[in-house]
Design an enzyme around this catalytic site. Structure first.
Site, PDB file in Angstrom:
ATOM      1  N   ASP A  67     -16.663  39.855  12.559  1.00 40.58           N
ATOM      2  CA  ASP A  67     -16.857  39.818  11.112  1.00 40.58           C
ATOM      3  C   ASP A  67     -18.288  39.501  10.691  1.00 40.58           C
ATOM      4  O   ASP A  67     -18.894  38.555  11.186  1.00 40.58           O
ATOM      5  CB  ASP A  67     -15.996  38.730  10.476  1.00 40.58           C
ATOM      6  CG  ASP A  67     -14.556  38.756  10.920  1.00 40.58           C
ATOM      7  OD1 ASP A  67     -14.155  39.703  11.604  1.00 40.58           O
ATOM      8  OD2 ASP A  67     -13.839  37.810  10.572  1.00 40.58           O
ATOM      9  N   ASP A 181     -11.594  32.002   6.028  1.00 42.96           N
ATOM     10  CA  ASP A 181     -12.475  33.081   5.573  1.00 42.96           C
ATOM     11  C   ASP A 181     -12.973  32.891   4.142  1.00 42.96           C
ATOM     12  O   ASP A 181     -12.877  33.792   3.307  1.00 42.96           O
ATOM     13  CB  ASP A 181     -11.781  34.446   5.677  1.00 42.96           C
ATOM     14  CG  ASP A 181     -11.208  34.737   7.042  1.00 42.96           C
ATOM     15  OD1 ASP A 181     -11.677  34.112   8.014  1.00 42.96           O
ATOM     16  OD2 ASP A 181     -10.306  35.581   7.135  1.00 42.96           O
TER      17      ASP A 181
END
Length: 537
Positions: A67, A181
């Site tokens: 990510d 996140d």
């Protein structure tokens, strides 16, 4: 005015479902900081070991990339952090194309891994983490010890060194299995920092005056969109519709973990309004009637965990994503590095004549600086192609990275497009369009499966995707297709960014051909121009 609508329905080829989570890495010893080699000592892209090392996309010198994290523009630099075995790797650029790798920003610490998160510019020192009258960067990330929770780190030297906040975590785990996140931004109308956090298959929003003390604001996702997989890596941001600052909608974007329904991981977005506390979806703007309807971000699925740059200059909204899929997350046949980022893409919102609105994305303007001398394909006088027309650029092949800009005219019931990384046997990756279809096919010319690096088992890789039920065709019957080809990847943009498709592509290094191909009858090429792209490493 052109009529273009985003594709919604998808027909999938072979794929396997692997349930995995954004940011996750196998447990193991804490890795030390990477030791990037100087450019003269980095692997040569011509060596057999690295035939798929990207030439114009960011890839790490070594290790497993995942990510993008903490994307922020600050004092003339675009910062790119990314997941690498539960740490934050770091690179900076002044032009979004050429990247300098820096030492690891966040290692493991007493609170475990540093998973996906955000970086903001605390210009007013609202956090109190900097000296009086000073400012700096604050990272908000997911720590893991004792359960996923949100923690802080700060940098007063342009992101070169980082200090953990002494009282981490600032948003503790309250018993949830999934709480990760964070994406953070400053909401000027309400004078608050806003954090969006993934909580299973929904998003929760929190508010703070100082990045340290957080209070729950609202929740979004129950009964909305697809819940086929876990929701991850949220991002919430405003965009002007058709460039009009008086018509602004908010975009809530989430990636969706691997699942059988979408044959791998994917991503969805919602359009709506945000008042600093609550995101309210606007179904009419989307052209939907049911909350379970959803908008597909990228039709080919190798585009995950996309995040936008905070604090970008000139009001720009730019993002990129990890080019990967949780069906085969770290199985790329590359070494000593694994995975790369997509090209940075400029975002917008475009309205159709019927009033529906869609997200658009195209490579950033900075890509044009890499273009070499253009080459225009020699075509039949009427531009007609029936079957295959092999193209021969001046240098004889299309080795390296290049960009194609084409204007195509599909016939009724037919498709026309490009076969890139074409082998001598006619194999290769296909990007083709029809009046209501986009076809993306890597079932020939590359591996059918990839080896799982942890188990040695086979992971299905070859797949064909045909996307229908929408239009990107101009009123005069033409489709504009833009394709960026690099070692190991193909990115396609149709209808001036109305639809995008991102494919990993591990074709043979000897497959350097290019052809126009049709299926279902003759079609016409109005124009086709190729630009070689100068390597950025």
């Amino acid at each position: 005015m052109s009529t273009r609508r985003a594709f919604l329905a998808v027909t999938l080829g072979a794929a396997a479902a692997v349930v995995a989570a954004c940011s996750r890495e196998p447990d193991g010893p804490t890795p030390g900081p990477p030791s990037p080699a100087p450019p003269s000592e980095r692997p040569d892209p011509e060596r057999p070991l690295e035939p798929w090392r990207p030439l114009v996309h960011y890839s790490p010198p070594e290790g497993r990339l995942a990510d993008p994290n903490g994307l922020v523009w600050y004092e003339g630099e675009w910062h790119l952090f990314h997941q690498q075995m539960g740490t934050w790797a770091h690179a900076v650029s002044t032009d979004l194309m050429h990247w300098e790798t820096l030492p690891t920003a966040l290692e493991h610490d007493a609170l475990g891994q540093a998973l996906t998160g955000a970086v903001v510019v605390d210009g007013a020192n609202s956090s109190g983490l900097f000296a009086e009258s000073a400012s700096g960067l604050v990272a908000v990330y997911t720590s893991t010890e004792g359960g996923e929770a949100q923690s802080l780190a700060s940098s007063a030297d342009r992101g070169r060194t980082w200090q953990r906040f002494a009282d981490n975590p600032v948003l503790p785990n309250d018993g949830r299995a999934a709480f990760r996140d964070p994406a953070v931004f400053w909401h000027e109308p309400t004078g608050s920092w806003v954090m969006s956090v993934s909580v299973g298959d929904a998003i929760e929003l929190f508010r703070s005056p100082d990045l340290v003390e957080w209070e729950f604001a609202s929740r979004f996702g129950d009964g909305q969109g697809t819940h086929a997989g876990v929701w991850e890596c949220p991002d919430l941001f405003p965009l002007a519709v058709d460039g009009d600052p008086d018509r602004t909608l908010w975009v809530l974007h989430v990636s969706v973990g691997a699942n059988p329904e979408t044959a791998g991981s994917t991503a969805q977005y919602f359009l709506g309004h945000f008042d600093g506390t609550t995101f309210v979806r606007d179904l009419a703007a989307e052209g939907h009637t049911e909350p379970a309807d959803w908008l597909l971000t990228d039709v080919s699925q190798d585009f995950y965990a996309a995040r936008t740059w905070e604090h970008a200059p000139d009001g720009r909204r730019v993002w990129l994503a990890w080019m990967g899929n949780w069906d085969y997350p770290y199985a790329a046949p590359t070494s000593p590095w694994t995975n790369a980022m997509s090209l940075p893409r400029e975002l917008g919102l475009r309205s159709d004549p019927d009033g529906t609105i869609r997200l658009t994305q195209e490579p950033v303007a900075e890509l044009a600086a890499l273009r070499g001398a253009p080459w225009s394909a020699e075509l039949p006088l009427d531009g007609s192609v029936d079957g295959e027309l092999v193209l021969t650029p001046p240098d004889g092949d299309t080795a390296g990275a290049y960009e194609i800009l084409a204007e195509l005219e599909p016939a009724d019931g037919a498709t026309i497009g490009l076969r890139v990384h074409r082998g001598a046997d006619g194999s290769g990756t296909l990007v083709a369009v029809g009046g209501d279809r986009l076809v993306l096919d890597r079932t020939t010319g590359g591996p059918q499966t990839l080896a799982d690096p942890d188990t040695g088992g086979d992971l299905p890789f070859a797949r064909r995707r045909e996307v229908t039920s929408g239009r990107v065709m101009d009123d005069d019957g033409a489709v504009r297709l833009r394709v960026v080809v690099d070692s190991g990847s193909v990115e396609a943009f149709v209808g001036d960014g109305a639809v995008s498709g991102t494919l990993l592509d591990f074709a043979s290094p000897e497959a350097t051909g290019l052809a126009v191909v049709t299926d279902g009858g003759a079609a016409r090429v109005r124009s086709l121009v190729m630009h070689p792209l100068a390597p950025t490493r």
